[in-house]
Design a protein around this motif. Structure first.
Motif, mmCIF file in Angstrom:
data_model
loop_
_atom_site.group_PDB
_atom_site.id
_atom_site.type_symbol
_atom_site.label_atom_id
_atom_site.label_comp_id
_atom_site.label_asym_id
_atom_site.label_seq_id
_atom_site.Cartn_x
_atom_site.Cartn_y
_atom_site.Cartn_z
ATOM 1 N N ALA A 113 0.841 -1.187 0.000
ATOM 2 C CA ALA A 113 0.000 0.000 0.000
ATOM 3 C C ALA A 113 0.880 1.243 0.000
ATOM 4 O O ALA A 113 1.965 1.254 0.582
ATOM 5 C CB ALA A 113 -0.903 -0.013 1.227
ATOM 6 N N ASP A 114 0.420 2.264 -0.666
ATOM 7 C CA ASP A 114 1.153 3.518 -0.689
ATOM 8 C C ASP A 114 1.060 4.156 0.690
ATOM 9 O O ASP A 114 -0.020 4.206 1.292
ATOM 10 C CB ASP A 114 0.549 4.441 -1.751
ATOM 11 C CG ASP A 114 1.439 5.623 -2.067
ATOM 12 O OD1 ASP A 114 1.766 6.367 -1.119
ATOM 13 O OD2 ASP A 114 1.799 5.808 -3.238
ATOM 14 N N SER A 115 2.181 4.665 1.192
ATOM 15 C CA SER A 115 2.180 5.257 2.534
ATOM 16 C C SER A 115 1.317 6.510 2.617
ATOM 17 O O SER A 115 0.966 6.953 3.710
ATOM 18 C CB SER A 115 3.618 5.600 2.948
ATOM 19 O OG SER A 115 4.123 6.664 2.147
ATOM 20 N N MET A 116 0.979 7.093 1.471
ATOM 21 C CA MET A 116 0.138 8.296 1.459
ATOM 22 C C MET A 116 -1.357 7.965 1.481
ATOM 23 O O MET A 116 -2.185 8.859 1.634
ATOM 24 C CB MET A 116 0.438 9.146 0.222
ATOM 25 C CG MET A 116 1.867 9.623 0.134
ATOM 26 S SD MET A 116 2.339 10.689 1.502
ATOM 27 C CE MET A 116 4.044 11.013 1.046
ATOM 28 N N ASP A 117 -1.705 6.695 1.307
ATOM 29 C CA ASP A 117 -3.119 6.317 1.361
ATOM 30 C C ASP A 117 -3.648 6.556 2.773
ATOM 31 O O ASP A 117 -3.003 6.182 3.759
ATOM 32 C CB ASP A 117 -3.298 4.838 0.997
ATOM 33 C CG ASP A 117 -3.003 4.573 -0.475
ATOM 34 O OD1 ASP A 117 -2.988 5.546 -1.261
ATOM 35 O OD2 ASP A 117 -2.784 3.396 -0.823
ATOM 36 N N VAL A 118 -4.798 7.172 2.872
ATOM 37 C CA VAL A 118 -5.393 7.439 4.177
ATOM 38 C C VAL A 118 -6.089 6.170 4.683
ATOM 39 O O VAL A 118 -6.969 5.631 4.026
ATOM 40 C CB VAL A 118 -6.406 8.599 4.107
ATOM 41 C CG1 VAL A 118 -7.061 8.820 5.467
ATOM 42 C CG2 VAL A 118 -5.716 9.875 3.630
ATOM 43 N N ALA A 119 -5.656 5.705 5.852
ATOM 44 C CA ALA A 119 -6.217 4.490 6.443
ATOM 45 C C ALA A 119 -7.385 4.840 7.366
ATOM 46 O O ALA A 119 -7.513 5.981 7.825
ATOM 47 C CB ALA A 119 -5.139 3.745 7.229
ATOM 48 N N ASP A 120 -8.209 3.843 7.654
ATOM 49 C CA ASP A 120 -9.378 4.062 8.517
ATOM 50 C C ASP A 120 -8.980 4.544 9.910
ATOM 51 O O ASP A 120 -9.722 5.292 10.551
ATOM 52 C CB ASP A 120 -10.188 2.772 8.637
ATOM 53 C CG ASP A 120 -10.842 2.380 7.308
ATOM 54 O OD1 ASP A 120 -11.029 3.276 6.464
ATOM 55 O OD2 ASP A 120 -11.152 1.184 7.139
ATOM 56 N N HIS A 121 -7.815 4.090 10.380
ATOM 57 C CA HIS A 121 -7.404 4.436 11.741
ATOM 58 C C HIS A 121 -6.652 5.763 11.814
ATOM 59 O O HIS A 121 -6.284 6.219 12.901
ATOM 60 C CB HIS A 121 -6.528 3.325 12.333
ATOM 61 C CG HIS A 121 -5.303 3.041 11.517
ATOM 62 N ND1 HIS A 121 -4.186 3.856 11.529
ATOM 63 C CD2 HIS A 121 -5.028 2.039 10.642
ATOM 64 C CE1 HIS A 121 -3.272 3.359 10.706
ATOM 65 N NE2 HIS A 121 -3.755 2.259 10.158
ATOM 66 N N ASP A 122 -6.397 6.401 10.686
ATOM 67 C CA ASP A 122 -5.670 7.672 10.694
ATOM 68 C C ASP A 122 -6.512 8.779 11.322
ATOM 69 O O ASP A 122 -7.715 8.887 11.061
ATOM 70 C CB ASP A 122 -5.290 8.095 9.265
ATOM 71 C CG ASP A 122 -4.124 7.303 8.715
ATOM 72 O OD1 ASP A 122 -3.374 6.723 9.525
ATOM 73 O OD2 ASP A 122 -3.963 7.276 7.478
ATOM 74 N N SER A 123 -5.859 9.619 12.106
ATOM 75 C CA SER A 123 -6.549 10.765 12.690
ATOM 76 C C SER A 123 -6.773 11.822 11.613
ATOM 77 O O SER A 123 -6.215 11.742 10.513
ATOM 78 C CB SER A 123 -5.708 11.369 13.821
ATOM 79 O OG SER A 123 -4.516 11.948 13.290
ATOM 80 N N GLU A 124 -7.562 12.823 11.941
ATOM 81 C CA GLU A 124 -7.837 13.887 10.977
ATOM 82 C C GLU A 124 -6.558 14.639 10.614
ATOM 83 O O GLU A 124 -6.346 14.997 9.454
ATOM 84 C CB GLU A 124 -8.856 14.870 11.570
ATOM 85 C CG GLU A 124 -9.279 15.970 10.601
ATOM 86 C CD GLU A 124 -10.335 16.888 11.184
ATOM 87 O OE1 GLU A 124 -10.540 17.972 10.626
ATOM 88 O OE2 GLU A 124 -10.942 16.519 12.206
ATOM 89 N N ILE A 125 -5.680 14.838 11.594
ATOM 90 C CA ILE A 125 -4.422 15.544 11.336
ATOM 91 C C ILE A 125 -3.535 14.729 10.402
ATOM 92 O O ILE A 125 -2.943 15.261 9.452
ATOM 93 C CB ILE A 125 -3.675 15.833 12.657
ATOM 94 C CG1 ILE A 125 -4.477 16.829 13.494
ATOM 95 C CG2 ILE A 125 -2.276 16.376 12.372
ATOM 96 C CD1 ILE A 125 -3.868 17.107 14.858
ATOM 97 N N VAL A 126 -3.422 13.425 10.657
ATOM 98 C CA VAL A 126 -2.604 12.558 9.794
ATOM 99 C C VAL A 126 -3.150 12.562 8.368
ATOM 100 O O VAL A 126 -2.391 12.622 7.397
ATOM 101 C CB VAL A 126 -2.540 11.127 10.357
ATOM 102 C CG1 VAL A 126 -1.951 10.164 9.323
ATOM 103 C CG2 VAL A 126 -1.710 11.098 11.637
ATOM 104 N N ALA A 127 -4.461 12.500 8.229
ATOM 105 C CA ALA A 127 -5.076 12.535 6.903
ATOM 106 C C ALA A 127 -4.729 13.839 6.179
ATOM 107 O O ALA A 127 -4.430 13.841 4.973
ATOM 108 C CB ALA A 127 -6.588 12.379 7.017
ATOM 109 N N GLU A 128 -4.732 14.958 6.916
ATOM 110 C CA GLU A 128 -4.391 16.251 6.320
ATOM 111 C C GLU A 128 -2.915 16.300 5.920
ATOM 112 O O GLU A 128 -2.565 16.839 4.863
ATOM 113 C CB GLU A 128 -4.709 17.374 7.309
ATOM 114 C CG GLU A 128 -6.200 17.579 7.542
ATOM 115 C CD GLU A 128 -6.479 18.588 8.644
ATOM 116 O OE1 GLU A 128 -5.500 19.009 9.309
ATOM 117 O OE2 GLU A 128 -7.648 18.959 8.829
#
Length: 225
Positions: A113-128
Motif C-alpha cells: 500500500a502507498d504510505s500516502m493512502d489514508v487508512a481508517d485508523h488515521d486521525s484527521e491531522i494525519v489525513a491532512e
C-alpha cells in the motif's frame, strides 16, 4: 532473429549530482497515472526485478527507483557518469525492448500500500498531512527523481517522520528542502506540526540488522541439521 527495437532514452539531472533520471519514453511502473514508486537500495532487494538486478551488476550503482515513467539511478561518488551511462542505457533499452515484466512474478502479487493512502485508523491531522504531502510535495520531488514516504506523526511532539527515497537519498540539498520546504508548508497549514524528520537511514539500518539476525538464525539451524 528479430531486430532490437530502437529506443531513445532521455536523462534528467537531479539536485543530487550522484543521481540521474533515465526516461525511456514508455510507462515504467504503471500505466494508470499512479504516483507509486518502488525503490531498491541493495542488490539483494534488486532481485525482485530483472532490470534492477542487471543495473546493480554495473559497477558503482548504489540504488535504483522506479517511477511512473522514469528510472532513477544513484551511484557511488567515486564512479563517473560518463563511464556508467553506456551500460545503464543498454540495460534499460534491452529490458523495455524485450517486453519482460518489470517485477518478478512472485513480487507482482500483493503490491504494498502507498504510505500516502489514508487508512481508517488515521486521525484527521494525519489525513491532512498525507493529503498535503501527496498533492503539494510529492509531485515536485518526483520531478527530481525522488520520492518520500509518510512514516508517522507524534501528536505529543508535533514531529512528522518521513523517509526520503530515490535521488533525495544522500542529497546535500534535501536538508534545506526538508526544513524550509516540507516543514514550512506543513506547519503553515497544520499548526500542530512542529517539525519534520527524515528517518530513512534509521529504518534501513534497522531492516539490515533484522536481516542479518535472520541469516545467522538460518545458518545456525543448518549447522544443527
Amino acid at each position: 532473429m528479430a531486430a532490437r527495437r530502437t529506443m531513445f532514452i532521455q536523462t534528467a539531472t537531479t539536485p543530487n549530482e550522484d543521481a540521474l533520471q533515465f526516461i525511456p519514453g514508455v510507462p515504467v511502473l504503471s500505466e494508470d497515472g499512479s504516483k507509486r514508486t518502488v525503490e531498491f537500495t541493495s542488490p539483494r532487494e534488486g532481485l525482485k526485478s530483472p532490470l534492477a538486478t542487471r543495473l546493480f551488476a554495473i559497477e558503482g550503482v548504489k540504488g535504483i527507483m522506479y517511477g511512473s515513467d522514469f528510472v532513477t539511478v544513484r551511484k557511488d561518488p567515486d564512479f563517473p557518469w560518463q563511464l556508467m551511462k553506456p551500460d545503464i542505457y543498454s540495460a534499460i533499452m534491452d529490458h523495455f525492448s524485450s517486453g519482460r515484466a518489470l517485477m518478478r512474478e512472485d513480487d507482482q502479487q500483493g503490491k504494498p500500500a502507498d504510505s500516502m493512502d489514508v487508512a481508517d485508523h488515521d486521525s484527521e491531522i494525519v489525513a491532512e498531512i498525507k493529503e498535503l504531502l501527496e498533492t503539494r510535495v510529492r509531485p515536485a520531488i518526483q520531478e527530481d527523481g525522488g520520492d518520500l514516504d509518510f512514516v508517522s506523526f507524534n501528536e505529543g511532539t508535533g514531529i512528522v517522520k518521513i523517509r526520503l527515497r530515490g535521488a533525495c537519498r544522500g542529497c546535500s540539498s534535501s536538508t534545506v528542502t526538508l526544513k524550509h520546504g516540507v516543514e514550512g508548508m506543513l506547519s503553515y497549514y497544520i499548526p500542530e506540526v512542529s517539525g519534520v524528520e527524515d528517518v530513512g537511514d534509521e529504518l534501513e539500518a534497522q531492516a539490515n540488522k533484522e536481516f542479518e539476525k535472520l541469516e545467522k538464525s538460518l545458518a545456525s539451524d543448518n549447522k544443527q541439521d
